[in-house]
Motif scaffolding. Structure first.
Motif, PDB file in Angstrom:
ATOM      1  N   ILE A  67      16.895 -14.234 -52.137  1.00  0.00           N
ATOM      2  CA  ILE A  67      18.016 -14.219 -53.085  1.00  0.00           C
ATOM      3  C   ILE A  67      18.441 -12.784 -53.376  1.00  0.00           C
ATOM      4  CG2 ILE A  67      18.690 -14.721 -55.474  1.00  0.00           C
ATOM      5  CD1 ILE A  67      16.919 -17.224 -55.321  1.00  0.00           C
ATOM      6  N   ALA A  68      17.463 -11.904 -53.590  1.00  0.00           N
ATOM      7  CA  ALA A  68      17.761 -10.497 -53.885  1.00  0.00           C
ATOM      8  C   ALA A  68      18.457  -9.826 -52.700  1.00  0.00           C
ATOM      9  CB  ALA A  68      16.481  -9.752 -54.244  1.00  0.00           C
ATOM     10  N   ILE A  69      17.999 -10.129 -51.481  1.00  0.00           N
ATOM     11  CA  ILE A  69      18.601  -9.546 -50.282  1.00  0.00           C
ATOM     12  C   ILE A  69      20.051  -9.999 -50.127  1.00  0.00           C
ATOM     13  CG2 ILE A  69      18.537  -9.531 -47.760  1.00  0.00           C
ATOM     14  CD1 ILE A  69      15.475  -9.711 -47.968  1.00  0.00           C
ATOM     15  N   VAL A  70      20.284 -11.306 -50.290  1.00  0.00           N
ATOM     16  CA  VAL A  70      21.640 -11.848 -50.171  1.00  0.00           C
ATOM     17  C   VAL A  70      22.553 -11.237 -51.238  1.00  0.00           C
ATOM     18  CG1 VAL A  70      23.044 -13.930 -50.364  1.00  0.00           C
ATOM     19  CG2 VAL A  70      20.884 -14.003 -49.110  1.00  0.00           C
ATOM     20  N   ALA A  71      22.044 -11.145 -52.474  1.00  0.00           N
ATOM     21  CA  ALA A  71      22.841 -10.567 -53.564  1.00  0.00           C
ATOM     22  C   ALA A  71      23.196  -9.115 -53.268  1.00  0.00           C
ATOM     23  CB  ALA A  71      22.069 -10.663 -54.881  1.00  0.00           C
ATOM     24  N   ALA A  72      22.239  -8.370 -52.740  1.00  0.00           N
ATOM     25  CA  ALA A  72      22.488  -6.965 -52.406  1.00  0.00           C
ATOM     26  C   ALA A  72      23.582  -6.853 -51.340  1.00  0.00           C
ATOM     27  CB  ALA A  72      21.205  -6.309 -51.909  1.00  0.00           C
ATOM     28  N   LEU A  73      23.541  -7.749 -50.353  1.00  0.00           N
ATOM     29  CA  LEU A  73      24.544  -7.724 -49.287  1.00  0.00           C
ATOM     30  C   LEU A  73      25.928  -8.082 -49.812  1.00  0.00           C
ATOM     31  CD1 LEU A  73      22.555  -9.437 -46.395  1.00  0.00           C
ATOM     32  CD2 LEU A  73      22.994  -7.014 -46.715  1.00  0.00           C
ATOM     33  N   VAL A  74      25.984  -9.097 -50.685  1.00  0.00           N
ATOM     34  CA  VAL A  74      27.267  -9.522 -51.247  1.00  0.00           C
ATOM     35  C   VAL A  74      27.895  -8.402 -52.074  1.00  0.00           C
ATOM     36  CG1 VAL A  74      28.365 -11.094 -52.889  1.00  0.00           C
ATOM     37  CG2 VAL A  74      26.706 -11.979 -51.246  1.00  0.00           C
ATOM     38  N   VAL A  75      27.081  -7.781 -52.923  1.00  0.00           N
ATOM     39  CA  VAL A  75      27.586  -6.688 -53.764  1.00  0.00           C
ATOM     40  C   VAL A  75      28.068  -5.530 -52.901  1.00  0.00           C
ATOM     41  CG1 VAL A  75      26.930  -4.921 -55.447  1.00  0.00           C
ATOM     42  CG2 VAL A  75      26.212  -7.290 -55.785  1.00  0.00           C
ATOM     43  N   GLN A  76      27.316  -5.214 -51.861  1.00  0.00           N
ATOM     44  CA  GLN A  76      27.715  -4.098 -50.992  1.00  0.00           C
ATOM     45  C   GLN A  76      29.015  -4.399 -50.269  1.00  0.00           C
ATOM     46  OE1 GLN A  76      24.695  -2.404 -48.399  1.00  0.00           O
ATOM     47  NE2 GLN A  76      26.238  -1.936 -46.875  1.00  0.00           N
ATOM     48  N   ILE A  77      29.160  -5.633 -49.778  1.00  0.00           N
ATOM     49  CA  ILE A  77      30.374  -6.009 -49.053  1.00  0.00           C
ATOM     50  C   ILE A  77      31.577  -6.013 -49.985  1.00  0.00           C
ATOM     51  CG2 ILE A  77      31.521  -7.908 -47.847  1.00  0.00           C
ATOM     52  CD1 ILE A  77      28.746  -8.663 -46.725  1.00  0.00           C
ATOM     53  N   VAL A  78      31.407  -6.559 -51.196  1.00  0.00           N
ATOM     54  CA  VAL A  78      32.512  -6.662 -52.151  1.00  0.00           C
ATOM     55  C   VAL A  78      32.941  -5.293 -52.663  1.00  0.00           C
ATOM     56  CG1 VAL A  78      33.195  -7.523 -54.421  1.00  0.00           C
ATOM     57  CG2 VAL A  78      31.943  -9.012 -52.853  1.00  0.00           C
ATOM     58  N   THR A  79      31.954  -4.463 -53.031  1.00  0.00           N
ATOM     59  CA  THR A  79      32.264  -3.160 -53.627  1.00  0.00           C
ATOM     60  C   THR A  79      32.405  -2.047 -52.598  1.00  0.00           C
ATOM     61  OG1 THR A  79      29.924  -2.562 -53.923  1.00  0.00           O
ATOM     62  CG2 THR A  79      30.991  -3.809 -55.696  1.00  0.00           C
ATOM     63  N   GLU A  80      31.917  -2.309 -51.373  1.00  0.00           N
ATOM     64  CA  GLU A  80      31.888  -1.295 -50.306  1.00  0.00           C
ATOM     65  C   GLU A  80      31.099  -0.056 -50.735  1.00  0.00           C
ATOM     66  OE1 GLU A  80      35.841  -0.441 -49.029  1.00  0.00           O
ATOM     67  OE2 GLU A  80      36.174  -2.432 -48.180  1.00  0.00           O
ATOM     68  N   GLU A  81      30.078  -0.272 -51.558  1.00  0.00           N
ATOM     69  CA  GLU A  81      29.216   0.814 -52.027  1.00  0.00           C
ATOM     70  C   GLU A  81      27.756   0.464 -51.758  1.00  0.00           C
ATOM     71  OE1 GLU A  81      29.766   3.729 -53.144  1.00  0.00           O
ATOM     72  OE2 GLU A  81      31.916   3.719 -53.526  1.00  0.00           O
TER      73      GLU A  81
END
Length: 437
Positions: free
Chosen positions: A242-256
């Motif tokens: 869950i943490a890995i998926v959340a990290a990927l989603v946040v990175q893709i959305v924010t591009e940070e």
């Protein structure tokens, strides 16, 4: 003035080849460039430290990604994956290298975590590498290919950013080109990388290498080997996913990358995948693992700042433009050679594109190159030097994973092999592409 960038970059490379610490080699080379340009020590230090701020985002990302990687490793979830690989590979070195290429490639586009997977996946596989006597130079080459080729060729994830930079800065300098044409143009250097990878894995590093006979050059890291006890999937592993998926989603959305890494790290503790009392251990080990890479990226930004302040990059191109009389093959050769020198020093393809576009577009346009050929020149020159540069994350990442036992040298086992097998074919294929398109 033009000689400043050449001498300083050559000094960095020579010092690194003589096993001087990469960070020190960059600092010495940067100071040399500043002194040659007549800067005072005060101005030199001020410019260098101020320019380091340009790499702060990347450096912080790597520190947080290091902590995130350690937290993931502490849950033991990599144990199951490594055991699966051991059963599936069964000593087949070619299959192992193919799997590494695929995983590294996915880290740039489909799951854009860049080098964060390396300290999680590679150290537990070292024992397997040694058992099947795989040459770690082949692993380093496979990793660097996966970290680099996808963003060069595929317009997704980091590839979309890279090719978008080429398109944007060409347009800013008066040449409009659709993104699809930029993608097609970048197939030229990309195919060069594919050719280099095939040569490296099937010819150069095909033979077995016994690492039991190699003495460590540094102290082994604290990364533990994966044991052979049966892996049992637990609640903490679900929380980790869950943490890995959340990290990927946040990175893709924010591009940070910073926000993505921070999200994953915080969730690892909030979801109790890793006990909160271990937070100090996680961060200290994360800093130990990725801290050197972060500081090298900071100093590389300082080096780039000094080169730009002295105007030596522009002077080099202007001096080269005096030679640019004749056929397009010779002109493309000179431009790519200049790009190689610049990117080797700065150590980043992405950061080099804006510099190259300003200089290359007017020269290439005047020489009669088509817009697509100009894209080949800029993209190839930007990609050149990233593989093989002592200051590039494409080489620092693989070394960080492969040198956990002190038996993998950054320069001779990562930088030199990747320079030979990628920069040379990238140069040749990019040269041909620029002339033909």
């Amino acid at each position: 003035m033009a000689s400043i960038v050449i001498i300083s970059v050559l000094l960095m490379v020579i010092l690194s080849l003589f096993r001087v610490n990469v960070l020190l080699a960059i600092v010495v080379s940067a100071m040399t460039a500043g002194l040659m340009a007549g800067l005072s020590f005060g101005d030199l230090v001020d410019i260098f430290t101020t320019s380091m701020a340009g790499g702060a985002n990347t450096a912080l990302s790597y520190i947080l990604l290091g902590g995130f990687a350690i937290a993931i490793a502490l849950t033991g979830i990599t144990k199951g994956f490594v055991q699966f690989l051991r059963r599936a590979i069964k000593g087949r070195r070619g299959v192992m290298l193919g799997v590494i290429v695929v995983i590294a490639s996915l880290s740039q586009n489909v799951i854009p975590v860049h080098i964060a997977f390396i300290p999680v996946l590679i150290p537990p596989l070292i024992a397997l590498f040694d058992r099947i006597q795989i040459d770690r130079r082949a692993v380093a080459t496979a990793l660097t290919f996966g970290l680099k080729a996808p963003y060069v060729m595929v317009p997704l994830g980091f590839g979309l950013i890279f090719q978008g930079l080429i398109q944007e800065h060409m347009e800013e300098n008066g040449v409009v080109l659709p993104l699809a044409d930029v993608t097609f143009a970048m197939l030229a250097p990309g195919l060069g990388m594919v050719f280099g990878l095939i040569i490296a894995l099937t010819i150069t590093y095909r033979k077995k290498r016994d690492y039991s006979q190699i003495e460590p050059e540094s102290e082994p890291s604290t990364v533990e080997e994966i044991d052979d006890a049966p892996f049992v999937f637990e609640r903490k592993h679900t929380m980790t996913i869950i943490a890995i998926v959340a990290a990927l989603v946040v990175q893709i959305v924010t591009e940070e990358m910073v926000l993505g890494a921070l999200t994953g790290l915080v969730l690892m503790f909030l979801l109790v995948a890793v006990p909160y009392r271990q937070i100090e251990d996680v961060m200290s080990r994360g800093i130990s693992m990725m801290g050197m890479i972060a500081f090298i990226m900071l100093t590389a930004s300082g080096f780039a700042g000094i080169l730009q302040e002295t105007g030596s990059v522009e002077a080099l191109v202007n001096a080269s433009s005096g030679l640019l009389e004749g056929n397009q093959l010779f002109i493309a050769f000179i431009l790519l050679l200049v790009g190689l020198v610049i990117t080797m020093g700065i150590g980043t393809s992405f950061g080099t594109i804006p510099i190259l576009a300003v200089l290359y577009v007017p020269i290439a346009t005047a020489a009669g190159f088509s817009p697509m050929a100009i894209a080949v020149l800029i993209g190839t020159a930007g990609a050149l030097g990233d593989a093989g540069s002592p200051a590039s994350d494409s080489t620092l990442g693989p070394t960080a994973g492969l040198n956990v036992d002190g038996k993998h040298n950054h320069i001779w086992d990562t930088c030199v092999p990747t320079f030979l097998h990628f920069n040379i074919p990238i140069f040749i294929f990019g040269l041909i592409g620029a002339v033909l398109l």
